[in-house]
Design an enzyme around this catalytic site. Structure first.
Site, PDB file in Angstrom:
ATOM      1  N   GLY A 167     -27.412  -4.101  60.348  1.00 37.87           N
ATOM      2  CA  GLY A 167     -28.215  -4.406  59.163  1.00 37.87           C
ATOM      3  C   GLY A 167     -29.457  -5.152  59.589  1.00 37.87           C
ATOM      4  N   ILE A 169     -29.991  -8.324  60.252  1.00 38.16           N
ATOM      5  CA  ILE A 169     -29.851  -9.290  61.362  1.00 38.16           C
ATOM      6  C   ILE A 169     -29.612  -8.542  62.677  1.00 38.16           C
ATOM      7  CG2 ILE A 169     -28.498 -11.252  62.244  1.00 38.16           C
ATOM      8  CD1 ILE A 169     -27.908 -11.915  59.217  1.00 38.16           C
ATOM      9  N   ILE A 248     -21.139 -13.703  65.428  1.00 39.06           N
ATOM     10  CA  ILE A 248     -21.872 -14.536  64.454  1.00 39.06           C
ATOM     11  C   ILE A 248     -21.669 -13.960  63.057  1.00 39.06           C
ATOM     12  CG2 ILE A 248     -23.637 -15.379  66.068  1.00 39.06           C
ATOM     13  CD1 ILE A 248     -25.589 -13.358  64.640  1.00 39.06           C
ATOM     14  N   ALA A 249     -20.660 -13.066  62.911  1.00 35.76           N
ATOM     15  CA  ALA A 249     -20.497 -12.368  61.632  1.00 35.76           C
ATOM     16  C   ALA A 249     -19.605 -13.166  60.681  1.00 35.76           C
ATOM     17  CB  ALA A 249     -19.939 -10.978  61.891  1.00 35.76           C
ATOM     18  N   ARG A 250     -18.321 -13.048  60.842  1.00 36.19           N
ATOM     19  CA  ARG A 250     -17.350 -13.777  60.038  1.00 36.19           C
ATOM     20  C   ARG A 250     -16.057 -13.927  60.824  1.00 36.19           C
ATOM     21  NH1 ARG A 250     -20.616 -15.432  57.247  1.00 36.19           N
ATOM     22  NH2 ARG A 250     -20.882 -15.350  55.002  1.00 36.19           N
ATOM     23  N   GLU A 279     -11.521 -20.840  59.599  1.00 39.82           N
ATOM     24  CA  GLU A 279     -12.401 -21.991  59.790  1.00 39.82           C
ATOM     25  C   GLU A 279     -12.380 -22.892  58.542  1.00 39.82           C
ATOM     26  OE1 GLU A 279     -15.984 -19.553  60.492  1.00 39.82           O
ATOM     27  OE2 GLU A 279     -16.867 -20.436  58.705  1.00 39.82           O
ATOM     28  N   HIS A 297     -20.418 -22.507  62.725  1.00 41.14           N
ATOM     29  CA  HIS A 297     -21.014 -21.651  61.677  1.00 41.14           C
ATOM     30  C   HIS A 297     -22.429 -22.143  61.328  1.00 41.14           C
ATOM     31  CE1 HIS A 297     -19.826 -18.795  58.155  1.00 41.14           C
ATOM     32  NE2 HIS A 297     -21.116 -18.704  58.436  1.00 41.14           N
TER      33      HIS A 297
END
Ligand code: 8YV
Length: 337
Positions: A167, A169, A248-250, A279, A297
């Protein structure tokens, strides 16, 4: 948890909830138009506290820490909009929000470049063992410096970067990689247009081919039921033993326990993680390892970008309250007409 009411509130102003602390100027701006129940103490609301706080308000600003589902919305009869201060919205149950007549919005675009920068920073820190090197100094090991005994890393320049999730990013990261002379391969649910592929210098591969070919893999895809454990033991087994993996997504996109076991066994070289399953808890097996760089995060966490995210969330909320279409409406097929 203390939810503070604006002391200068008047009964005429519509009531809103600000579920996490925001910048004082942004809060002051909201207080000119709304009676604000704010949580500047910033303790995460329990589901019961969230449900109570949503009842009687017309709008709410929340972050990824607030799950907006049928339970949270039970009793929220006046609610028109929940504005996420986040581009990812896996904390939203969109069908439940739509069924309850609640608009959902997020904060795209304003964080793209800061997040892409951070993805690259985490990739570099991971491949070049920067945090491990700092620990080396702090542990008084610099006198052990040698040509062969430094923390030796992996090169980024002229290596192959695999981006999963292409996408805004992901494309930002690809463009940064071109400046490093990297070859960029990507995997995405849908293939980019030829023009977008050209702009990013990126070649589409299946997930498996990407994992086999990439020297570095970075994950930038949204979290959904389908993307749960996109990377587990089976996928890591396809990667090169010299490869790095950056998420760095989820949390939940990577099977963190399988990753910790693979890192311990040397199946891949290193990992960089900004997001974690469950998290703010971090799998204790990851905490035991040196070859993982950990961040809390913070991919979007620059002053300018976090302010931009809050401002866009406020713009979304104000538009919905005024009866206009919010600029980043998610459930557009129902509320976008
Ligand atoms: C947020 C993020 O800081 O925008 C996102 O999707 O992950 C971060 O920018 C986080 O979700 C807090 O809401």
């Amino acid at each position: 948890m203390t939810i503070l009411k604006n002391p200068q509130s008047t009964l005429q102003k519509p009531k809103i909830l600000v579920a996490r602390a925001i910048f004082p100027e942004a809060l002051a701006q909201l207080e000119t138009s709304f009676e604000v129940c704010s949580n500047q103490a910033d303790e995460v609301l329990t589901p019961a506290e969230l449900q109570k706080a949503l009842s009687g308000v017309i709008g709410a600003l929340v972050a990824g820490t607030e799950r907006i589902d049928a339970g949270a919305l039970a009793g929220a009869n006046d609610l028109k909009i929940v504005a996420n201060i986040s581009v990812g919205y896996n904390n939203f149950d969109i069908p439940a929000m739509t069924a309850a007549g609640v608009m959902a919005t997020n904060t795209p675009d304003v964080l793209t470049d800061s997040t892409a920068d951070f993805g690259f920073a985490l990739l570099m820190a991971t491949a070049r063992r920067i945090t491990e090197s700092e620990h080396w100094i702090r542990a008084g090991k610099w006198d052990q410096w040698s040509i062969v005994n430094n923390p030796l890393g992996m090169d980024l320049h002229h290596s192959t970067l695999g981006i999963i999730g292409m996408g805004r990013i992901g494309q930002g990261i690809a463009k940064r990689a071109l400046g490093f002379g990297m070859k960029v391969v990507y995997h995405n649910r849908s293939r980019l247009s030829a023009a977008d592929e050209k702009a990013c210098g990126a070649t589409y591969l299946t997930k498996e081919d990407l994992l086999r070919n990439a020297d570095h893999v970075i994950l930038v895809l949204p979290y959904t039921a389908e993307s749960h454990h996109t990377i587990g033991a089976r996928e890591i087994a396809l990667m090169k033993p010299t490869a790095t993996l950056v998420n760095i997504a989820r949390g939940g996109i990577v099977d963190d326990l399988a990753l910790a076991q693979a890192l311990r066994a040397g199946k891949i070289f290193a990992a960089g993680l900004d997001v974690f399953e469950g998290e703010p808890k971090v799998n204790p097996e990851l905490l035991k390892l040196n070859n993982v760089v950990l961040a809390p995060h913070i991919a979007s966490a620059t002053e300018k970008t976090r302010r931009g995210m809050v401002d866009l969330a406020i713009e979304n909320l104000q538009a919905a309250v005024d009866g206009r279409k919010p600029p980043s409406l998610i459930n557009v097929e129902v509320f976008g007409k």
